[in-house]
Write an enzyme that holds these catalytic residues in place. Structure first.
Site, PDB file in Angstrom:
ATOM      1  N   ASP A   1     -21.129  80.321 -12.490  1.00  0.00           N
ATOM      2  CA  ASP A   1     -21.469  81.604 -11.859  1.00  0.00           C
ATOM      3  C   ASP A   1     -22.127  81.428 -10.492  1.00  0.00           C
ATOM      4  OD1 ASP A   1     -20.543  83.226 -13.914  1.00  0.00           O
ATOM      5  OD2 ASP A   1     -22.481  83.270 -14.942  1.00  0.00           O
TER       6      ASP A   1
ATOM      7  N   GLU B   1     -15.717  90.643 -17.226  1.00  0.00           N
ATOM      8  CA  GLU B   1     -17.117  90.458 -16.833  1.00  0.00           C
ATOM      9  C   GLU B   1     -17.161  89.868 -15.431  1.00  0.00           C
ATOM     10  OE1 GLU B   1     -18.824  87.778 -19.732  1.00  0.00           O
ATOM     11  OE2 GLU B   1     -17.611  86.089 -19.074  1.00  0.00           O
TER      12      GLU B   1
END
Ligand SMILES: *[C@@H]1O[C@H](CO)[C@@H](O)[C@H](O)[C@H]1NC(C)=O
Length: 321
Positions: free
Chosen positions: A34, A200
Site C-alpha cells: 500500500d 478496496e
C-alpha cells in the site's frame, strides 16, 4: 522488520510482451505494501510511506531509488482506541497549508471495527510527526462500509475522502476546509454486487476533463498460504466521471456502482497480484501509476511485495500502462 534490501537493474520502459509494461526499476529498500508517494517541497526529495512497522517510510532522490528506509512514522502507534492501533495500514500522503498530512487506517484483518486517522509533520523527518487520531471516519458491524484505505482529493477547494474495502466497497465523504475531519454523510461510489464485493484501496486522480477512480479488485494477501483461483488475485481497475462525487463508469459504460471497472494492470510475467495503487504526477516521468506486486521469482509472502511503477499513457482517455 518488514523491510529488506535488494537491488534490481534499472530498465526503463521495459518489455511489452504481455501488453503490460514491466515495472520500472527499483533499487534500495523496495519491499512495500500500500505505498503512497509525495515529494518534499523544500528539496524535491521523494518520500514513500507504506503499510507495516507503524507506517514505514523511506526516501530517495528519484522514483527509481535508491530508496533508503527512514523508520516508522508513528513508532508508538495511533491514539485511536481500536484493535490494530499498533499495526497501521494504507497511508495516503498530501501537502496542505505547509504541512505534510498522512492519513492512515486502524483495523484488523477481516474486521469492520476500523477508523481513518491523520498524522502531520512540517518536514517529514523522523520523529517529527504529530498524531491527530481519528478524522471521524469510523465503522463497525452496523455500517455498510469498512473505514480503511483513505484517499483524499481536492476538488475546486473542497476536500473529499474516498475510502472503503469489501462490504459495500468504496465510499466518499466531504471533509472540512482543513481536511482534518469528515463534514458530511458518506455515500457509495463503487460497488461490486457479487461474491465478497472485493473492491478496496481506491485512489482518485483528475486528468483532463475526468476524475479517474482507481481501485484494487480481488484478494490482496496471504498468497503463500492460500493461492487465489486465477483471476481472483489483486488487479487494478478504473472508472471515470466528469464529477468527483459520483456517476463513475468504465470504458464499456457500466456503472462503477454496478460492478463496472476497466482493468489497468493485472498479473503478467513475473508480476502477480498488483494493487494498493496510487497515481503521482512526477516532474521527470509524467503521470505514473505506482503499486505493490508479488515478483514470482522472489516470493509470494506479504512481506516480499515489491514497489512498482509505470508511466501512464492517457492517449485513449483511459489510463494504459
Ligand atoms: C523479479 O525478481 C528477479 C530477481 O530479483 C529480477 O531479476 C526480475 O527483474 C524481477 N522481475 C520483476 C518484474 O520485477
Amino acid at each position: 522488520m518488514h523491510l529488506r534490501q535488494f537491488t534490481v537493474p534499472v530498465a526503463l520502459f521495459g518489455a511489452l510482451a504481455s501488453g503490460y509494461a514491466d515495472p520500472e526499476g527499483c533499487s534500495g529498500s523496495c519491499v512495500v505494501y500500500d505505498p503512497t508517494i509525495i515529494q518534499r517541497s523544500s528539496d524535491s526529495k521523494y518520500f514513500r510511506f507504506s503499510t507495516g512497522n507503524e507506517i514505514s517510510y523511506a526516501s530517495a532522490s528519484s522514483l527509481l531509488g535508491p530508496w533508503t528506509t527512514i523508520g516508522s512514522m508513528l513508532p508508538d502507534g495511533s491514539s485511536i482506541d481500536l484493535d490494530g492501533n499498533t499495526d497501521l495500514w494504507a497511508p495516503d500522503a498530501h501537502y496542505i497549508d505547509d504541512l505534510y498530512y498522512v492519513y492512515y487506517a486502524v483495523s484488523t484483518s477481516g474486521s469492520q471495527d476500523s477508523a481513518i486517522g491523520l498524522a502531520t509533520s512540517e518536514t517529514m523527518d523522523l520523529d517529527s510527526w504529530t498524531d491527530h487520531g481519528s478524522v471521524g471516519i469510523q465503522s463497525s458491524s452496523s455500517k455498510y462500509y469498512n473505514a480503511i484505505d483513505p484517499s483524499l482529493i481536492e476538488v475546486d477547494g473542497t476536500y473529499y475522502m474516498n475510502f472503503g474495502s469489501f462490504w459495500d466497497d468504496i465510499y466518499q465523504v466531504e471533509m472540512n476546509s482543513a481536511a482534518t475531519a469528515a463534514s458530511g454523510s458518506s455515500y457509495n461510489i463503487a460497488y461490486y454486487p457479487d461474491g465478497t464485493h472485493p473492491e478496496e484501496g481506491s485512489y482518485m486522480y483528475k486528468y483532463g476533463d475526468y476524475y479517474y477512480l482507481f481501485y484494487s479488485w480481488g484478494i490482496c494477501c496471504d498468497y503463500n498460504d492460500d493461492m487465489p483461483a486465477s483471476g481472483q488475485e489483486y488487479h487494478i481497475k478504473v472508472c471515470r466521471s466528469t464529477s468527483a462525487t459520483g456517476s463513475f463508469v468504465d470504458a464499456d459504460g457500466t456503472a462503477c456502482t454496478d460492478g463496472g471497472g476497466t482493468i489497468v494492470l493485472e498479473s503478467h510475467g513475473e508480476v502477480y497480484g498488483p494493487g494498493g495503487q496510487g497515481v503521482y504526477d512526477d516532474p521527470t516521468y509524467g503521470t505514473v501509476l505506482y503499486y505493490a506486486y508479488t515478483n514470482t521469482s522472489i516470493g509470494y509472502a506479504d512481506d516480499e511485495k515489491q514497489f512498482g511503477w509505470n508511466v501512464i499513457d492517457w492517449s485513449t482517455g483511459w489510463p494504459v500502462v
